[in-house]
Motif scaffolding. Structure first.
Motif, PDB file in Angstrom:
ATOM      1  N   VAL A  16      44.775  52.912  41.657  1.00 59.26           N
ATOM      2  CA  VAL A  16      44.491  51.578  41.134  1.00 59.26           C
ATOM      3  C   VAL A  16      42.978  51.388  41.172  1.00 59.26           C
ATOM      4  N   PRO A  17      42.353  51.031  40.052  1.00 60.67           N
ATOM      5  CA  PRO A  17      40.888  50.904  40.032  1.00 60.67           C
ATOM      6  C   PRO A  17      40.409  49.718  40.853  1.00 60.67           C
ATOM      7  N   LYS A  18      39.268  49.874  41.475  1.00 59.97           N
ATOM      8  CA  LYS A  18      38.661  48.785  42.230  1.00 59.97           C
ATOM      9  C   LYS A  18      38.366  47.625  41.297  1.00 59.97           C
ATOM     10  N   GLY A  19      38.677  46.420  41.738  1.00 58.52           N
ATOM     11  CA  GLY A  19      38.472  45.245  40.904  1.00 58.52           C
ATOM     12  C   GLY A  19      39.693  44.829  40.116  1.00 58.52           C
ATOM     13  N   TYR A  20      40.743  45.649  40.136  1.00 59.58           N
ATOM     14  CA  TYR A  20      41.969  45.315  39.399  1.00 59.58           C
ATOM     15  C   TYR A  20      42.609  44.071  40.003  1.00 59.58           C
ATOM     16  N   ARG A  21      43.132  43.175  39.149  1.00 64.46           N
ATOM     17  CA  ARG A  21      43.724  41.922  39.601  1.00 64.46           C
ATOM     18  C   ARG A  21      45.249  41.982  39.528  1.00 64.46           C
ATOM     19  N   VAL A  22      45.882  41.552  40.598  1.00 64.07           N
ATOM     20  CA  VAL A  22      47.333  41.373  40.641  1.00 64.07           C
ATOM     21  C   VAL A  22      47.568  39.984  41.209  1.00 64.07           C
ATOM     22  N   GLU A  26      42.463  40.621  44.257  1.00 59.99           N
ATOM     23  CA  GLU A  26      41.574  41.612  43.655  1.00 59.99           C
ATOM     24  C   GLU A  26      41.571  42.870  44.522  1.00 59.99           C
ATOM     25  N   VAL A  27      41.897  44.002  43.921  1.00 58.30           N
ATOM     26  CA  VAL A  27      41.990  45.268  44.652  1.00 58.30           C
ATOM     27  C   VAL A  27      40.599  45.729  45.075  1.00 58.30           C
ATOM     28  N   ARG A  28      40.492  46.153  46.314  1.00 56.68           N
ATOM     29  CA  ARG A  28      39.245  46.707  46.829  1.00 56.68           C
ATOM     30  C   ARG A  28      39.459  48.181  47.162  1.00 56.68           C
ATOM     31  N   ALA A  41      43.063  47.618  50.206  1.00 54.39           N
ATOM     32  CA  ALA A  41      42.538  46.342  50.666  1.00 54.39           C
ATOM     33  C   ALA A  41      42.493  45.393  49.476  1.00 54.39           C
ATOM     34  N   ALA A  42      42.597  44.097  49.757  1.00 57.68           N
ATOM     35  CA  ALA A  42      42.582  43.116  48.670  1.00 57.68           C
ATOM     36  C   ALA A  42      41.889  41.852  49.121  1.00 57.68           C
ATOM     37  N   ARG A  43      41.280  41.165  48.164  1.00 58.54           N
ATOM     38  CA  ARG A  43      40.583  39.904  48.412  1.00 58.54           C
ATOM     39  C   ARG A  43      41.298  38.782  47.669  1.00 58.54           C
ATOM     40  N   ASN A  44      41.480  37.667  48.345  1.00 53.65           N
ATOM     41  CA  ASN A  44      42.101  36.492  47.733  1.00 53.65           C
ATOM     42  C   ASN A  44      41.060  35.799  46.852  1.00 53.65           C
TER      43      ASN A  44
END
Length: 499
Positions: A16-22, A26-28, A41-44
């Motif tokens: 999964v590419p960094k910055g991808y949104r689900v 946001e995927v880190r 890791a993910a950021r809200n």
């Protein structure tokens, strides 16, 4: 030489590419990857909601691959999601929500199941890489045993307990994880997929009978795995001889037949020797008497701790001033090669989080019984219900909680529905005879109850063994245990404040 083995970590199972949104996430950076899933890791991206600012996203590729692979992956995901949605316990890792990727432009991701999980700092596996016999081992093992006891009380078998599936949180507390092969008991047995790790598998399951429903397993399988884990954590070696997992498995089979003996290390503390010996009894029947409830009392005594089942605050809430040995260990890097920045949640949830069975998995909602009745409320807990007479959805706590929606425990249905009934299934030994509940977070009197002429500091209070229905628009969002219902919860008198 520790007598422990490691698996290699190859390319990510689900890139999964960094910055991808689900959804809001946001995927880190990638955290761990195994045979069936990858964790990132993910950021809200929408702070302020009733979700933490960071999380771990577990991607299961349930929308790709061959039909046979899809059936298998979907079964793994279904087991995990079912347990995480039904059980909330302090020593099981939590799941915040589940999502499905809808992205036809990325066929490798389209249809993937995403579990939004509580973020951990590391695993026992990574800790043992750094320190084969950690000073905090006994404290850690007490919390692991508490997690197994909570899982077994809820009627489930873990099925793959090992160092990689025991996570360490930022505050130093322990969570059990990876429930891909967990199974719910049906009487004395459960049926699981055959993916347990050899070194932690009891002899009777090394060559199991497999039916169309899977491998029959019992809670005693987790007791065996706990005995191996305790020996590894306390001595840095396995309790059966062999230079490889296969050799040690052969020794386990010979041991079960009476042709081999345990090789307990002289480093094993005397207080733990009988505990480990009992956990590693030769047969399932011999292990039956050592259930995890009774085992927990012995383990806590050997570790010199109490309340190992007590929940800890999540990483995004203020930490207590005094931290234990596990917390102090977290100030150091978890591996030999990677160092973390200060208190931030950075770095890997160790690679072994997804070893063999493929997952860090996590949990919320402890209600695993029928969806009705006060009898569901666990002993020494207070329970709130969405319907009268103990019916509907239930939240159960063993401790005070200042915030039901984003605190260390969550009860999300109370965000838009009132509490209709309550039961305090008290521990008779406690001196806390009441539970005060409040309309606001942090025990504050937010809002107004239209059925009451004047607002009080608290919405209400219930006493030991008291159960009953609540009238009106009661919508508490926090509660605390108090000495008795005659005071206001903080030593304040239970009289309306002056206006």
């Amino acid at each position: 030489m520790t007598g422990r083995t490691r698996g290699s970590h190859g390319p990510h199972t689900v890139p999964v590419p960094k910055g991808y949104r689900v959804g809001r996430w946001e995927v880190r950076e990638p955290l761990a990857s195994g045979s069936f899933a990858t964790v990132y890791a993910a950021r809200n991206t929408r702070p302020g909601a009733a979700l933490p600012p960071v999380a771990a996203l577990k991607f299961l590729p349930t929308g790709t691959r061959t039909p046979r692979q899809l059936h298998h992956l979907r079964e793994l995901a279904a087991r995990e999601v079912e347990l995480l949605q039904r059980i909330r316990a302090p020593r099981l890792i939590r799941m915040h929500e589940t999502l499905t990727v809808e992205d036809p432009d990325r066929p490798e991701l389209d249809g993937a199941t995403v579990l939004v999980l509580e973020r951990a700092e590391g695993s026992v596996d990574a800790l043992l890489d750094r320190d084969p016999v950690p000073e905090a081992g006994p404290e850690l093992l007490a919390q692991v045993c508490a997690g197994l006891s909570q899982l077994h009380r809820a009627g489930w078998v873990h099925g793959d307990l090992k160092p990689g599936n025991v996570l360490l949180m930022k505050d130093g507390s322990v969570r059990l994880a990876d429930f891909n092969t967990a199974a719910e008991l049906e009487g004395t047995h459960a049926y699981s997929l055959a993916f347990a790790t050899q070194d932690y598998t009891p002899p009777e399951l090394l060559w199991p009978e497999v039916s169309e429903r899977g491998t029959p397993v019992r809670p005693t399988a987790d007791v065996w795995a706990y005995g191996v884990l305790a020996h590894v954590v306390l001595t840095g070696s396995y309790p059966l001889p062999g230079a490889s997992a296969e050799a040690r498995s052969d020794a386990a089979v010979r041991y079960a037949r009476g042709a081999e003996e345990l090789r307990l290390s002289p480093r094993l503390p005397a207080d733990w020797r009988q505990i480990v010996t009992d956990c590693l009894s030769r047969t399932h029947r011999d292990r039956l008497v050592h259930d995890t409830g009774a085992l927990l009392r012995r383990v806590e005594a050997a570790a010199g701790v109490t309340d190992s089942a007590r929940p800890a605050r999540p990483a995004w809430l203020p930490r207590p001033a005094r931290l234990g040995r596990l917390s102090r260990l977290l100030r150091s890097p978890w591996s030999r090669t990677r160092r973390r920045r200060g208190p931030a949640l950075v770095g890997a949830v160790a690679g072994a989080l997804l070893a063999a069975a493929g997952g860090v998995t996590y949990a919320t909602l402890r209600d695993s019984g029928p969806s009705y009745g006060y009898h569901r409320c666990p002993y020494a807990s207070v329970c709130f219900f969405s319907e009268q007479n103990g019916n509907g959805e239930m939240c159960a706590w063993e401790d005070s909680d200042p915030d039901w929606l984003s605190g260390r425990e969550t009860c999300m249905w109370t965000a838009d529905r009132p509490v209709r009934s309550i039961y305090y299934n008290a521990d008779d030994s406690t001196d806390l005879g009441g539970v005060a509940y409040y309309r606001g977070r942090d025990y504050t009197p937010v809002g107004a109850d239209v059925t009451r002429p004047r607002s009080r500091l608290r919405t209400g209070c219930t006493s030991q063994r008291a159960q009953g229905n609540l009238a009106g628009t009661y919508a508490p969002l926090s509660h605390r245990f108090i000495a008795h219902c005659g005071d206001g919860g903080d030593g304040r008198p239970s009289t309306p404040p002056s206006r």
